[in-house]
Design a protein around this motif. Structure first.
Motif, PDB file in Angstrom:
ATOM      1  N   ASP A  12      -5.006  -1.369  10.304  1.00 42.92           N
ATOM      2  CA  ASP A  12      -4.209  -0.347   9.620  1.00 42.92           C
ATOM      3  C   ASP A  12      -2.958  -0.007  10.412  1.00 42.92           C
ATOM      4  O   ASP A  12      -1.880   0.168   9.849  1.00 42.92           O
ATOM      5  N   GLU A  16       0.884  -0.567   9.314  1.00 45.12           N
ATOM      6  CA  GLU A  16       1.761   0.592   9.248  1.00 45.12           C
ATOM      7  C   GLU A  16       2.990   0.408  10.128  1.00 45.12           C
ATOM      8  O   GLU A  16       4.109   0.723   9.735  1.00 45.12           O
ATOM      9  N   SER A  19       5.335  -1.813   8.147  1.00 44.82           N
ATOM     10  CA  SER A  19       6.020  -1.321   6.939  1.00 44.82           C
ATOM     11  C   SER A  19       6.559   0.091   7.124  1.00 44.82           C
ATOM     12  O   SER A  19       7.544   0.454   6.504  1.00 44.82           O
ATOM     13  N   GLU A  21       5.811   2.563   5.858  1.00 40.07           N
ATOM     14  CA  GLU A  21       5.918   3.234   4.577  1.00 40.07           C
ATOM     15  C   GLU A  21       5.173   4.569   4.571  1.00 40.07           C
ATOM     16  O   GLU A  21       5.727   5.614   4.223  1.00 40.07           O
ATOM     17  N   ARG A  70      -2.244   7.027  -0.914  1.00 36.39           N
ATOM     18  CA  ARG A  70      -1.467   5.826  -0.599  1.00 36.39           C
ATOM     19  C   ARG A  70      -2.282   4.821   0.228  1.00 36.39           C
ATOM     20  O   ARG A  70      -2.217   3.627   0.000  1.00 36.39           O
ATOM     21  N   THR A  71      -3.030   5.330   1.228  1.00 43.98           N
ATOM     22  CA  THR A  71      -3.798   4.396   2.066  1.00 43.98           C
ATOM     23  C   THR A  71      -4.749   3.566   1.231  1.00 43.98           C
ATOM     24  O   THR A  71      -4.902   2.365   1.450  1.00 43.98           O
ATOM     25  N   GLU A  73      -4.554   3.083  -2.009  1.00 44.89           N
ATOM     26  CA  GLU A  73      -3.816   2.259  -2.948  1.00 44.89           C
ATOM     27  C   GLU A  73      -3.512   0.916  -2.283  1.00 44.89           C
ATOM     28  O   GLU A  73      -3.584  -0.143  -2.898  1.00 44.89           O
ATOM     29  N   ARG A  74      -3.212   0.977  -0.991  1.00 42.11           N
ATOM     30  CA  ARG A  74      -2.932  -0.239  -0.232  1.00 42.11           C
ATOM     31  C   ARG A  74      -4.148  -1.160  -0.184  1.00 42.11           C
ATOM     32  O   ARG A  74      -4.017  -2.376  -0.258  1.00 42.11           O
ATOM     33  N   GLU A  75      -5.336  -0.570  -0.065  1.00 41.46           N
ATOM     34  CA  GLU A  75      -6.554  -1.381  -0.013  1.00 41.46           C
ATOM     35  C   GLU A  75      -6.937  -1.887  -1.405  1.00 41.46           C
ATOM     36  O   GLU A  75      -7.809  -2.737  -1.544  1.00 41.46           O
ATOM     37  N   GLN A  77      -4.571  -2.889  -3.738  1.00 46.91           N
ATOM     38  CA  GLN A  77      -3.579  -3.819  -4.254  1.00 46.91           C
ATOM     39  C   GLN A  77      -4.121  -5.227  -4.436  1.00 46.91           C
ATOM     40  O   GLN A  77      -4.045  -5.793  -5.506  1.00 46.91           O
TER      41      GLN A  77
ATOM     42  N   TYR C  92      -4.067  -8.982   3.054  1.00 45.60           N
ATOM     43  CA  TYR C  92      -3.097  -7.917   3.279  1.00 45.60           C
ATOM     44  C   TYR C  92      -1.703  -8.522   3.312  1.00 45.60           C
ATOM     45  O   TYR C  92      -1.394  -9.304   4.203  1.00 45.60           O
ATOM     46  N   GLU C  94       1.156  -7.417   4.179  1.00 42.97           N
ATOM     47  CA  GLU C  94       2.016  -7.100   5.322  1.00 42.97           C
ATOM     48  C   GLU C  94       1.641  -7.907   6.555  1.00 42.97           C
ATOM     49  O   GLU C  94       2.457  -8.070   7.465  1.00 42.97           O
TER      50      GLU C  94
END
Lengths: 224, 220, 234
Positions: A12, A16, A19, A21, A70-71, A73-75, A77, C92, C94
């Motif tokens: 993570d 982070e 990005s 973000e 958001r965290t 949402e990232r997982e 995607q 992932y 990124e």
């Protein structure tokens, strides 16, 4: 177990750092919240006395809700949360890893928030920095421990963006009350350690109870 | 005649008797006036709200632990009852408070805890309604958290000074006021049990219908 | 962790429904080591739901799935022997390809994660792009990384959902070779696809699915397309 938690946290952080973000959006959102409160609560150039702690905690909870959404949402995607549920590590390790990441992110946000609120609302937040750090950290941890579980279980649900605050805020009312009360007591000129200690103890008890419950419920709510 | 008809008639009778006969015949309280009589609705609703919340919490834990859909139906019915009786409590409370304390709303410990508890019960129903498939597990998790939260909410809110009449006033009431109160408590309890039973029946029939539908699909 | 191993995977009378929608209806089949089982059918036939159940992510509403002598309660030790390539790739964007592979290798408890990641990159033919973030990859390249991610821990059971999506001819050829090596190494491969041309000649056993049911089961199938047309239509 510990190794899996560590790997997830490191992953993570790497994502982070690359990005930026989440950190940017969360910190900026928290600052915007403080400004909105400032424009609605500051009158004739002066903040109403005693509102600083409330503003601080509201900003933490709003920004925290955003960061949690958001965290995960990232997982979601590319369904990586499913991939994490498939690895042979104990499933609560996934929860702990995500929780640690959220706590770090919110702590960073608070490092910006506390001086900002102290400045704009003329609150003496920093007169007892250690107590303040302890209270803020305990509150953040409690909020995040409930929030991480809810955000994780809502990943599969429809309308999760709206559902997260709907579920999370009523449950974390004690965190808000205890956090605000303790911070008010810290900011007061005649500092009363007993009051702060009482609220801090309540926050720690909340953390312990809800972390335990979350570890126990994570597996059943995540398997369908 | 469906088998729930007799209990339903009984409960209806009790509930209809409550206001015009039992409460009307209770003595007129001089300082509070007529508004005092809302108390005969307020306290039983509050107790039913508390009771159904507890049932919802326990049933949810059992559902999480066992995965048995029966507990889930109990929890759902109890959550709906909690929202209903919570609403009654929160509407009748301010009516009483306006006269007794001079304001519609006070941030008193029990009032605030009830409000938060009611919001959790409502969040439970919202989650089930809009969460999509699998949301009953998630709702059970929420109910568990809501239940574990009760002491925390109560303690934290309690520090905001309590002005609620202590529950100990109830045994001290004169019989003429105590009887209507106990009558209403009994009537409300029976109402809660009846509504719960009916709601669980609906849920059970829904799930039977679902499985019939599925088995029909099978034979095609 | 006790280690789990199995010679075959079997589903018996397995159903899964969501509310009133029956996604998988009373499926019974068996897959043994060194075998590629294909699940063929249109969208909504229940392929993904079935794969999710075999992957232990979903519980069947009724019926049993067994992994040799183990049931679904095999837990973490069982998960360690299953590799899943999901439709959404499980990567992932990124992170670089190497980081993705090493991360999952670590979670699967592999000691030399970096070495394993290097070998996987080689197999994917992406040694030179290993340190670029996955977000910069084409769909085909991502698919190749995702496949190696799914197989990073040498699973006994490989579950692949639409592995041919987005692959050009050369990559498809490489994937076919990879699947055959996997079969020779004694893995059980179960793949869902609707690309009949690529599946032709690869499968040892084909199950044709429609509306959650097995409508035809063919051993060492040939002429998939004509069978498909006759049992599923269009």
């Amino acid at each position: 177990m510990i190794r899996a938690v560590w790997l997830i946290v490191r992953k993570d952080v790497t994502v982070e750092v690359r990005s930026r973000e989440l950190a940017y959006t969360t910190v900026f959102f928290a600052i915007s919240c403080v400004l909105v409160f400032a424009f609605s609560l500051v009158q004739e150039g002066r903040a109403a006395p005693g509102v600083g702690p409330g503003v601080l905690w509201m900003a933490i909870m709003f920004a925290g809700n955003l960061a949690l959404g958001r965290t995960f949402e990232r997982e979601r995607q590319s369904e990586t949360l499913r991939a994490l549920m498939l690895v042979p590590a104990p499933r609560p390790a996934v929860y702990l890893g995500k929780l640690a990441g959220i706590v770090v992110l919110l702590t960073l946000t608070e490092i910006v928030l506390v001086p900002l609120v102290a400045l704009l609302f003329q609150a003496e937040l920093l007169s007892h920095p250690f107590w303040l750090a302890a209270v803020v950290l305990a509150g953040t941890f409690g909020f995040a421990s409930v929030g991480t579980l809810f955000a994780a279980m809502l990943v599969r649900a429809r309308s999760r963006d709206v559902l997260l605050p709907v579920l999370l805020y009523p449950i974390t009312v004690p965190v808000l009350i205890a956090g605000v009360r303790a911070t008010v007591a810290i900011a007061q000129p005649d500092f009363d350690a007993d009051i702060v200690r009482f609220w801090f103890a309540l926050l720690v008890a909340f953390d312990v109870v809800f972390l335990t419950l979350a570890l126990w419920t994570f597996e059943p709510v995540m398997t369908d | 005649m469906p088998k729930w008809f007799q209990p339903a008639t009984l409960v209806c009778g009790l509930m209809f008797a409550a206001t015009p006969f039992v409460i009307a015949s209770a003595p007129y309280e001089s300082t509070m006036g007529l508004v005092q009589k809302v108390f005969y609705y307020h306290m039983p609703s509050a107790w039913m709200f508390l009771g159904s919340s507890i049932v919802c919490g326990i049933a949810s834990v059992r559902f999480l632990a066992s995965g048995d859909a029966r507990h889930d139906r109990t929890a759902l019915a109890a959550a709906e009852m909690a929202v209903l009786f919570g609403l009654l409590t929160l509407v009748t409370g301010p009516l009483w408070a306006r006269k007794a304390w001079g304001t519609w709303w006070v941030w008193d410990a029990r009032v605030t805890s009830s409000l938060v508890g009611w919001m959790i019960a409502w969040a439970y129903l919202i989650l089930r309604q809009y969460g999509g498939p699998g949301s009953e597990k998630l709702a059970a998790g929420l109910a568990l958290f809501g239940m574990a939260n009760v002491p925390f909410i109560y303690i934290s809110v309690n520090y905001w000074r309590t002005i609620h009449p202590a529950t100990t006033v109830v045994p001290k009431l004169p019989f003429s006021m105590g009887f209507p109160l106990i009558f209403c408590l009994a009537a409300f309890t029976l109402l809660l049990v009846l509504l719960m039973k009916l709601r669980m029946r609906v849920a059970e029939q829904q799930s039977r219908l679902d499985s019939l539908y599925l088995s029909l699909d099978e034979q095609r | 962790m006790t280690s789990v191993d199995f010679e075959e995977v079997s589903a018996e009378d397995v159903s899964r429904h969501f509310g009133r929608r029956r996604a998988v209806s009373r499926m019974t089949f068996r897959a043994t080591r060194g075998m590629i089982l294909g699940l063929l059918g249109p969208n909504g036939a229940g392929k993904s739901t079935l794969l999710a159940m075999l992957a232990t992510l979903l519980r069947p509403s009724s019926g049993t799935i067994r992994y040799g002598t183990f049931g679904l309660s095999g837990g973490a030790a069982l998960r360690a022997r299953i590799g899943v390539l999901g439709h959404d790739l499980f990567l992932y964007p990124e992170l670089t390809a190497r980081e993705n592979l090493a991360f999952f290798a670590g979670l699967y408890g592999i000691a030399d994660g970096d070495g394993r990641a290097r070998a996987a990159l080689e197999r994917a033919g992406l040694e030179t792009r290993g340190d670029d973030p996955v977000a910069s990859f084409s769909r085909g390249m991502r698919q190749r990384v995702a496949l190696e991610r799914a197989l990073i821990h040498d699973p006994r059971l490989a579950l692949l959902d639409e592995p041919f999506t987005g692959l050009d001819d050369a990559s498809s050829g490489a994937l076919l070779r990879r699947l055959r090596t996997l079969r020779e190494s004694g893995a059980i491969v179960i793949l869902a696809t609707h690309d009949l041309d690529l599946a032709e000649g690869l499968l040892d056993h084909a199950l044709f699915l429609r509306e959650g049911r097995i409508v035809e089961s063919v051993v060492t199938p040939g002429g998939l397309r004509s069978t498909y047309r006759s049992v599923i239509g269009r």
